[in-house]
Write an enzyme that holds these catalytic residues in place. Structure first.
Site, short mmCIF file in Angstrom:
data_model
loop_
_atom_site.label_atom_id
_atom_site.label_comp_id
_atom_site.label_asym_id
_atom_site.label_seq_id
_atom_site.Cartn_x
_atom_site.Cartn_y
_atom_site.Cartn_z
N ARG A 120 -1.67 4.16 -4.16
CA ARG A 120 -3.10 4.02 -3.91
C ARG A 120 -3.89 5.01 -4.76
NH1 ARG A 120 -6.34 5.81 0.97
NH2 ARG A 120 -8.19 4.49 1.03
N LYS A 185 6.76 10.24 5.17
CA LYS A 185 6.45 8.95 4.58
C LYS A 185 7.73 8.18 4.23
CE LYS A 185 3.57 6.82 1.01
NZ LYS A 185 2.51 7.07 0.00
N ARG A 318 -6.90 12.34 7.08
CA ARG A 318 -5.67 13.12 7.29
C ARG A 318 -5.78 13.82 8.63
NH1 ARG A 318 -6.72 18.53 6.42
NH2 ARG A 318 -8.54 19.02 5.13
#
Length: 321
Positions: A120, A185, A318
């Protein structure tokens, strides 16, 4: 890995003579030896047995188009145009090229490695060879650009469903397009619009990257985890995983095209890693507690002034440290 054809012959872990390998591959025994040396230099453990031949010792997870097709539902065999590549600049870029070439069928590209993988906002997607899954699909969606609201979230649901079929039921989703396990992640999704609206349809490229076997990644700048580390009791094979993801994406996009994002909202929110967490926008201006997504797929932040919807194209969120 150019020696993948050789490695596929050795994958049964039996001893194969240099002569038999050379005959099967249509090359010289010297060329076989060179490929063996190259594979060994790349970290593949192959034993040389004097007077007998070669035996594979390492555990391999080779990509193969015929294995992916075999694992797909038969109804998709004539729908997709599948290509499995050793290396490519980016699977999204390759699908874009195929879309403009007039190729029949839904283009699906799977690669063993990428030299210019993208995440992204143009970030680099680290794509080591032989370890992860890099997969892109070319999708046609009716309803115009407004119909794409929530599409990356729907794709996250599709990938989560695919992982669940292997027993990985507790993967999380980070708005708008990442897969997580705990606070690390696991993968990501990149959605790109291809071309202009034509006859009520828009072409979209959906790129999906999943960490499967990766053990080291010095260039990754955030905590990460692989499927093999998160769920060590599962035997992860990239071919089966690719087939499961393609199958789920094709099915879910058909429903999304008919009904929009609303039917998937609860399923997405059940995996929301931001929910009830203290959040802050990377660009500033929004601080509050995660309150899930609205019916269009915007993320809602509960602030002292009330719920503030955040669009994926506008801002990144975040967890506040």
């Amino acid at each position: 890995m150019k020696s993948s054809s050789l490695l596929s012959l050795l994958e049964d872990r039996r001893i194969h003579s240099g002569e038999s390998l050379a005959q099967t591959l249509g090359i010289s025994r010297t060329a076989v030896w060179k490929q063996i040396r190259k594979a060994q230099a790349e970290g593949v453990e192959i034993r040389t047995i004097r007077g007998q031949g070669y035996q594979l010792i390492s555990t391999l997870d080779l990509l193969a188009s015929d294995r992916i097709r075999k694992a797909l539902p038969e109804r998709l065999h004539n729908v997709i145009a599948l290509d499995v590549l050793d290396t490519v600049d980016s699977t999204n870029a390759e699908v874009a090229r195929r879309l403009t070439s007039g190729l029949k069928g839904m283009p699906v590209v799977v690669a063993d490695s990428q030299t210019a993988g993208r995440g992204r906002r143009g970030r680099q997607w680290v794509s080591p060879q032989g370890e992860n899954l890099y997969l892109s699909l070319g999708l046609s969606v009716r309803g115009g650009f407004s119909a794409l609201d929530g599409m990356s979230l729907v794709l996250g649901v599709a990938v989560s469903r695919a992982l669940s079929t292997f027993g990985a039921t507790d993967a999380g989703l980070k708005w708008p397009n990442d897969l997580f396990y705990g606070d690390r992640k696991l993968g990501g999704i990149l959605v790109e619009i291809q071309g202009e609206l034509q006859d009520g349809e828009v072409q979209v490229i959906a790129g999906i990257g999943i960490n499967v076997h990766m053990k080291q990644a010095e260039l990754v700048d955030q905590p990460w985890i692989s499927l093999a580390e998160a769920w060590p009791d599962v035997v992860w094979t990239r071919n089966a995983l690719a087939a499961a993801i393609v199958s789920e994406v094709v099915e879910i996009i058909a429903q999304f095209e008919r009904q929009g994002f609303a039917p998937f909202r609860d399923e997405w929110q059940a995996r929301d890693i931001f929910f009830s967490k203290d959040l802050v926008a990377r660009d500033g201006g929004v601080e509050g507690r995660g309150a899930g997504i609205d019916t269009a797929g915007n993320y809602q932040v509960d602030t002292p002034e009330g719920l503030v919807p955040v669009r994926a194209g506008d801002i990144s969120l975040r967890v506040r440290s």
